[in-house]
Write a protein that holds these residues in place. Structure first.
Motif, mmCIF file in Angstrom:
data_model
loop_
_atom_site.group_PDB
_atom_site.id
_atom_site.type_symbol
_atom_site.label_atom_id
_atom_site.label_comp_id
_atom_site.label_asym_id
_atom_site.label_seq_id
_atom_site.Cartn_x
_atom_site.Cartn_y
_atom_site.Cartn_z
ATOM 1 N N ILE A 251 0.872 -1.174 0.000
ATOM 2 C CA ILE A 251 0.000 0.000 0.000
ATOM 3 C C ILE A 251 0.901 1.213 0.000
ATOM 4 C CG2 ILE A 251 -1.820 1.287 1.174
ATOM 5 C CD1 ILE A 251 -2.650 -1.264 2.562
ATOM 6 N N ASN A 252 0.776 2.028 -1.039
ATOM 7 C CA ASN A 252 1.534 3.273 -1.170
ATOM 8 C C ASN A 252 3.042 3.060 -0.985
ATOM 9 O OD1 ASN A 252 1.565 6.008 -1.761
ATOM 10 N ND2 ASN A 252 1.413 6.618 0.380
ATOM 11 N N SER B 30 -2.970 -0.175 -3.229
ATOM 12 C CA SER B 30 -3.179 1.224 -2.841
ATOM 13 C C SER B 30 -4.518 1.777 -3.307
ATOM 14 C CB SER B 30 -2.048 2.096 -3.397
ATOM 15 O OG SER B 30 -0.803 1.628 -2.972
#
Length: 165
Positions: A79-80, A108
């Protein structure tokens, strides 16, 4: 308001309180007739086996893809740009889990938009999603998921472009 033993409920409560106090002050000292067998073979809080250690490393979408939980393997998702080891949540992220499509992928956009559709995932042979079109609410939502994952799962790496390694 006076305490009246003439009412059945008060009499019952008084007897119960006296009985409870007697059990606390004078506990039973009798030995059980049988030995409990729940822990006959021993008890330990340690699991039967531990998964192999996973070192912090840099992943690309292509090197992250095999960590999708197939054949009992580890489950990683990003995620990110942060990669999490979510193997402990195999029921959710493993094969046939509610969020199985995120396993081995950059989640994400899906986490930000609260969508678990396949079209939320960037194909692994394309550049990473820059997430430029997300609204402030969606970015905040993604940050909330990152906080959740950071507190619940192991951070085991970072995600970079395919040609960056």
């Amino acid at each position: 308001m006076a305490f009246d033993l003439g009412t059945p409920i008060n009499t019952a409560l008084l007897l119960y309180i006296i009985y409870s106090i007697q059990r606390i002050i004078f506990p039973s000292s009798s030995v059980p007739k049988t030995v409990p067998n729940e822990f006959k073979n021993g008890y330990t809080w340690m699991p039967k086996s531990h998964p192999p250690t996973l070192l912090y490393q840099t992943y690309t979408p292509k090197t992250l893809a095999p960590f999708n939980g197939q054949d009992g393997k580890r489950i990683l998702l990003a995620i990110n740009g942060i990669v999490y080891d979510v193997t402990a949540g195999r029921n959710f992220y493993g094969p046939n889990g509610m969020y199985a499509n995120f396993a081995g992928r950059d989640a994400s956009r899906g986490m930000a938009k609260q969508s678990f559709d396949e079209d939320m995932l960037t194909p692994i042979d394309q550049p990473l999603d820059k997430l430029d079109d997300l609204t402030p609410e969606e970015i905040e939502n993604m940050r909330g998921w990152m906080e959740h994952f950071s507190s619940k799962y192991i951070v085991c790496g970072k995600l970079v472009e395919n040609d960056a390694v």
